[in-house]
Every structure is written in C-alpha cells, then in structure tokens.
Motif scaffolding. Structure first.
Motif, PDB file in Angstrom:
ATOM      1  N   GLN A  78      27.376  18.423 -25.983  1.00 45.92           N
ATOM      2  CA  GLN A  78      26.109  18.686 -26.670  1.00 45.92           C
ATOM      3  C   GLN A  78      26.215  18.839 -28.183  1.00 45.92           C
ATOM      4  N   THR A 112      26.717  27.516 -23.276  1.00 44.60           N
ATOM      5  CA  THR A 112      25.507  26.737 -23.534  1.00 44.60           C
ATOM      6  C   THR A 112      24.953  26.225 -22.208  1.00 44.60           C
ATOM      7  N   ALA A 113      23.770  26.670 -21.870  1.00 38.29           N
ATOM      8  CA  ALA A 113      23.167  26.284 -20.594  1.00 38.29           C
ATOM      9  C   ALA A 113      22.879  24.777 -20.574  1.00 38.29           C
ATOM     10  N   PRO A 114      22.950  24.180 -19.405  1.00 37.04           N
ATOM     11  CA  PRO A 114      22.618  22.751 -19.278  1.00 37.04           C
ATOM     12  C   PRO A 114      21.106  22.556 -19.307  1.00 37.04           C
ATOM     13  N   VAL A 115      20.567  22.564 -20.506  1.00 43.14           N
ATOM     14  CA  VAL A 115      19.125  22.682 -20.740  1.00 43.14           C
ATOM     15  C   VAL A 115      18.300  21.682 -19.917  1.00 43.14           C
ATOM     16  N   ASN A 116      18.634  20.402 -20.031  1.00 46.08           N
ATOM     17  CA  ASN A 116      17.806  19.400 -19.351  1.00 46.08           C
ATOM     18  C   ASN A 116      17.915  19.490 -17.839  1.00 46.08           C
ATOM     19  N   THR A 126      15.503  17.867 -25.471  1.00 41.58           N
ATOM     20  CA  THR A 126      16.377  19.040 -25.406  1.00 41.58           C
ATOM     21  C   THR A 126      15.946  20.074 -26.443  1.00 41.58           C
ATOM     22  N   PRO A 147      22.907  23.011 -28.789  1.00 40.43           N
ATOM     23  CA  PRO A 147      22.871  21.558 -28.680  1.00 40.43           C
ATOM     24  C   PRO A 147      22.257  20.904 -29.912  1.00 40.43           C
ATOM     25  N   ALA A 148      22.676  19.652 -30.150  1.00 38.24           N
ATOM     26  CA  ALA A 148      22.099  18.836 -31.205  1.00 38.24           C
ATOM     27  C   ALA A 148      20.947  18.016 -30.634  1.00 38.24           C
ATOM     28  N   THR A 173      23.201  15.686 -23.773  1.00 40.03           N
ATOM     29  CA  THR A 173      22.666  16.960 -23.326  1.00 40.03           C
ATOM     30  C   THR A 173      23.821  17.918 -22.992  1.00 40.03           C
ATOM     31  N   PRO A 174      23.563  19.229 -23.053  1.00 33.48           N
ATOM     32  CA  PRO A 174      24.629  20.173 -22.723  1.00 33.48           C
ATOM     33  C   PRO A 174      24.935  20.168 -21.234  1.00 33.48           C
TER      34      PRO A 174
END
Lengths: 398, 398
Positions: free
Chosen positions: B197, A251-255, A33, B18-19, B203-204
């Motif tokens: 996240q 916050t976009a759902p990155v993955n 991420t 995100p972390a 994950t976000p």
C-alpha cells in the motif's frame, strides 16, 4: 517477456470456496481507498462489527474481521487462548481438525485428539469421554462445518459438554457462517472464527472472529505474552475497539473490508434465516438432480452441510478428467477430495451467491453431459425435472 | 438501525500509507473471483513472482506476496529465521525497529538493541560495534525506510557489515520498495519484506517478501518447528513454488493479488528507475513549496526519504487541527507523528500514484490556505512558483 494485465476467465465457483462473489461486492471492493484511521473508515468499521454480530448471532463486544485468511483466524484463536503446557482436546474428523492440532502444538500446548471418521460428524460421546479422562483440559476445539468432507457437527451439543467440564470452546465456522445456523450466544460458543469467501460470498482474505467475555478473561489472565505480534488480541483490540481512540496496530486491508461490509449488508437485506433456508432448499434441489443422474452423496443425510455436497465418484470415472472438462468447457469449478478422500469424492459448493437456481441447473446438466460423453448412462431430462420440482416448492428462494 | 452500503469519501492520500490507488488497480481488484487453485490463477501467480523479483532486483526463487499486511511480512521473517535463544541485533531508530525487537522476543530470541535516534539514519559504526561485542549473533535486523520518521538508512553498508560478521540481514522495505532504490541482490540483503500500500500503489493487505538462498538454508536447518502455522515458509512454499504441483495451504486473497499484479505491471511499464526518479523529483518540488511557506523538513537532507516527508510543526500551530481541516475541507489526508514524534511533525507521503504534480499543488496550496487562516504569514504564490520551477526541470515525470 512483457507481462500484461491479468484478465481472469469468468468462472462459476461451485467448489469448496471461494464462492461466486456478487457484482455488488466486487463494486464495493473497487471503491476508492481511504486511510485506515480516517473517521469515515472508523465509522464503517463500527458498522462492520455490528453486521458481524448479527451474522454470528452474538452480543460479544470483541467481534471483528482478522486482516488475513481463515487459517490466520484459526491461529489467532489458538495463540491467544493456549499457553505452553495447556491441554487442549481437539476433535479431528477431516483436514481442518488436523490443522487445529498443529496449532495447539505450535502454541506449546498438548493436544488430546478425539479421532473421528472422515465424512462423519464429531461424536459427542467420544468427546465426553476424552474430557472425563483429561480433567486438566480447559479447551475443546472442533470444526462445526468440515470443508474437507461436507460434514456438519452438532456444535450446540459439543459446547454444552465442554461447559460441563469447565472448558472453553474454539470453533471453526469457516464453511457454516451465513449458510447454515451458527448461534454463538445461544449455543455458548467461546472463540469462533470464519472466512469471508464461503457463504458470506465475499472475496477471500478475511477471517471474521468473535470472542466471548469468558474467553477474553483467559486472554487477559495469560502468564506469557502471545507468541504472535500480528495476532495478539490485546494489540488488535486497540485498533478495533469501539470505546477509546483507535491505536494504530497494522494497516487494515481497507478495500477488502469495504467488500465484507457490502456482503454483510446484502445478507442482512436478505435476512440471515432466509439465507439458511435458501442454502437448504438449493441443496435439496441439487441433490435431487444428482441422484437422478445415479450419483450418491457420501455424507449421511442428518450430518450433511447443505452448502457443501460431497458426491461419491462412481466406479470407472476419472474424477480429475471430469473436473477438468467442467472447467474447460463450461468454466465451472467444483472441488476435489482432500487427504483421505482424494480421488473418492467431488465437493460441490452451493455457498452464498453461488447458491442459486442457475448454478444448480448448470451443474446438473454439465454432469449429465460429461458423464454421458464418458459412456455413462445419464438422463438429463429426469435430473433437471427432479431439481426443478424441488426448486418450485419455495419460489421465494432465488 | 439499517446499515446501508458504504461509500467512502474520495480522498487524496498523502499520509504515510495507504497511498492513492490508481483506477487501473481498483479495476483489476474488482475482476471476477476465480479459484485459488485454478490453472489461470496459478499462471498469474507465476507472473506475480517474476514482477516482484524485478521490483526487489533479485533472482531469489522465494519471492512472493504474503497473504496479510506488512506487519505479518515482518513476523514471517522473524518466526522463520529466529529460533529460541538466538541472539539478534536489532537497530531501533523509530517505531518499526521497536516492532522488530518485539518480534525477536516473541520468537524466543534475545534482541541486542542498537539504539539510534528518532529522525536519524542507523549508524553503521554502532552496528559494527554491537556485532563485535556479540559474536554469537547471526542476524542483523534493520529498517531501510522508517515510516515513522521518513528516514532512509544505508542498507548496502549495513548489509556489508553484517556479512563481515557472518550475519544474515532482515530488512524492512515497506516504505522504500518502488519509491527509492532497493537492490536486494546487489546489496546482499537476505530476508526482505515490504507492503503493497505504499510506493507500489496497491491496496493495503499484502506483504511482498523475498528470501536469499542462504537465509532459506537457515530455515531448512531449524531445530524447532516454526511457531506459526500460517507463516511457516516450509508450508507456504508448497503453494507458491513453481516446480511441482501447488499444495493447498490457505485460500489466497485472489482479488487482492489481481490488484498487486496490476500495480506491478504499471510499475514495469513506467520502469522502476523512472519511478525512483519520479519520487525524487516530486519530493524536491514539494520541499521547495513547503520551504517557501516557511516550513522545515525534520530529517537531514542526506537521510531523507523522497516518498515520505517529515515536516516540523511550527511553533504555535495546532497540528491536529490543521490535519482535520485539510481532511474536511479538501479531502486531503496527511499523517501525524508517531511515538516520540507525536505532535512534533506531519508526515507527508508522495508514494506511488500519490506522487504526482496535482497532489503537490494541492498540498502546498492547502497548507498555504489553512496556515494563513490560522494567522500565519504565508505566500502561496511564491510557494507554487517554487514547486513549479522544480517540476519544470523534468517534464517526463508525471
């Protein structure tokens, strides 16, 4: 009780979605991420918009994935385009047309329903007549590919009628995008949404959308604020727009976006038209095998979606028991009927990565085996031969 | 131009989220997708609800993840609990309180704002006074952990005041859940949302929520339909409720839920209170190091969130240039200030898996190195020693 890590059984997904996800897409999903404002991520977002434009066949600037499932993509279209009091003509020929009507009502609009038949395409003449009777309506909403029935409607013809009546179109392409032709620009569709988990073969959770310039004009000209903060296009665009600095919205759902990017890269490697051809081709092979087993497809041939086959449950067969057996014995998931069609059909999906020869054989032989065990007369050899003969006709489709 | 697979640079995520996501959670994310109505998946959903109840410290039956980011979790609370004309007291001491006000307005409610100070906790006396002046208000909304400032407000005290005035509470715990105490039942919070996240280290893309029985009564007693179809609790509960057959609502983000499950399993293995302790402990170590470099935390000590440290930008330092250097040289992401605090602070997160000794040392030494290169007098040795001395005090925190 201690709860341990969850390890899902490895299924073959031949229901109405989610479809099987290719290992390359799962691998992309699991990449580390990074931040949703990271310059590397912003570059990926730009590629994603380009890939989505190719897939929707559009030049629309506003083309992006919504950070939520297809149903939220639907809602985004309605809450941005419908204002309180607006008349919206909604075509209902299955579950998702009904959901569109709900969306119109909750946005304060007045739905004018064109009631169709479950299992049949939307009738352009009915639509024409409804638009004539309701000259104040400025939006026509319909489902291109009805996931509840496996029916394809003629989006090009419906959009042409809408334009003649000065209406924008809201079009559901959740099950069609990537599996059969969707031509946003050539057909003149306006607000179009889809889902990641069908023929794009990505994991569920994202809703690609695209908006024409004239539909955005309507969004910009609204008298009232969009009722949803999360789905307000004016705000979402600040994050996804290419020109200026990205403004933080959510916050976009990155993955999940990595995964969608990878699934679209794979689709572009295959070629979109080749993917449509593959879905058509495998549909014919599956159909040949199922018919050789004495099964019948419910939808008239000219209105069938290749990627979603509605099979009539034969008299005397416990449809739920058969589905349960396919799942427990072969890890094979197929879908049940929904709404009016519950108990009457199975829905067999050949979507995205699920649309491949191995799945066709598995499905045909599993049906042969279990229908046989239930006392029905089936000829597995004939069914497999029939499917194989069709598969042989285009060796390029794998 | 051919678009290829995206390979993100491996970052250390020490911003406001995100972390960093633990490799175990990324591995869970990549497990094969199964159907959202698969019996195996439904079993996993039940475990997920149990794990979330443990994390929120609640017995609330309705405890589940919303299939969308934290902002949608916020919106779900407001659109279900607020009806047109309702007065809602909203505390604003940062970006997210402001967003709550937007949500009240878009749901047709009348926000009564308790205007606080950016960088300070919500003042219970101001809240008490607002509730006294607006006896018709039935909801108090506030942010427990303000992600824009790194401030913790006294949720227990605020909820007690709300109850005295017969108000439900809507509480944002996006940044607190898993990182510092959140006691939904003991504090009597009603509608509480979070994000996947931050301190949960997932994950976000998901928003855990929990609703008290008395808040659900208000949802059931609504006179009007919830304006959002996607977020209507009456419908969402049909899919997530444990008792009867699961009703299809939308396609759940299957793989994202695997990941949340795994992150919560990891949290339960560590122990929730131990995780709170780890965040506190690492905060003190980071703080010691940063102070030894001459940097100052902006928030008064008693109101600081251990998991999110707002550091005042020293005079003469180009804060954006420093962040860019950390990212390009060390793959280290920290956050900028938002809104009123843009340009004035950095936000350094120690959330979830990001809260570990290696990240603390990386952050301190990177600041020492880059501030030094910018001409500031820094003593890296002293800073590292100061942090290490604190880390040594509790060897169990890793």
């Amino acid at each position: 009780m201690t709860i341990r890590s969850f390890n899902p059984p490895p299924r073959s997904l031949m229901g109405p979605g989610p479809a099987d996800v290719h290992p390359r897409v799962l691998a992309a999903l699991a990449r580390p991420t990074i931040g949703h404002l990271d310059p590397a991520f912003v570059g990926m977002m730009d590629e994603l918009k380009t890939l989505l434009r190719q897939t929707f066949r559009t030049q629309n600037a506003l083309t992006m994935p919504v950070s939520a499932p297809g149903s939220a993509g639907m809602e985004l279209c309605f809450v941005n385009l419908v204002e309180p009091g607006d008349e919206v003509v909604v075509c209902i020929n299955g579950v998702f047309g009904g959901r569109m009507k709900e969306n119109v009502e909750r946005a304060g609009g007045k739905p004018i329903v064109v009631q169709g038949t479950w299992g049949r395409a939307v009738d352009p003449e009915q639509v024409e007549s409804a638009l004539r009777q309701h000259p104040k309506a400025r939006i026509l909403a319909f489902v291109h590919a009805e996931t509840s029935t496996g029916v394809s409607s003629d989006a090009k013809a419906l959009a042409a009628i809408a334009r003649q009546h000065d209406c924008l179109t809201i079009v559901d392409t959740v099950t069609s995008l990537g599996g059969s032709p969707v031509e946003v620009d050539a057909w003149g569709l306006d607000a179009v949404y889809s889902g990641s988990q069908k023929c794009l073969s990505c994991t569920p959770g994202l809703a690609p959308v695209t908006f024409s310039e004239r539909s955005l004009e309507k969004v910009r000209d609204r008298k009232s604020k969009v009722q949803s903060w999360f789905l307000d296009l004016n705000l979402v665009m600040g994050y996804w727009s290419g020109e200026q600095k990205r403004t933080y919205h959510h916050t976009a759902p990155v993955n999940a976006l990595y995964a969608l990017h990878e699934s679209l890269v794979m689709l572009s490697e295959e070629g979109l038209e080749q993917a449509w051809q593959r879905h058509r081709h495998h549909h014919l092979a599956l159909r040949a095998g199922l018919e050789a087993l004495g099964l019948e497809l419910m939808v008239p041939e000219s209105e069938r979606l290749p990627q979603l086959n509605s099979v009539s449950v034969p008299a005397g067969v416990d449809e739920a028991a058969l589905r349960a057996r396919l799942l427990s014995r072969y890890n094979l998931e197929i879908g049940a009927g929904l709404g009016d069609l519950a108990g009457k059909i199975w829905r067999i999906g050949l979507m995205g990565y699920s649309s491949r020869p191995a799945n066709i054989l598995l499905c045909i032989s599993a049906f042969a085996s279990e229908l046989g065990a239930m006392g029905h007369n089936t000829d597995a050899s004939a069914a497999i031969s029939a499917a194989r003969a069709l598969l042989d006709q285009d060796a390029d489709c794998r």
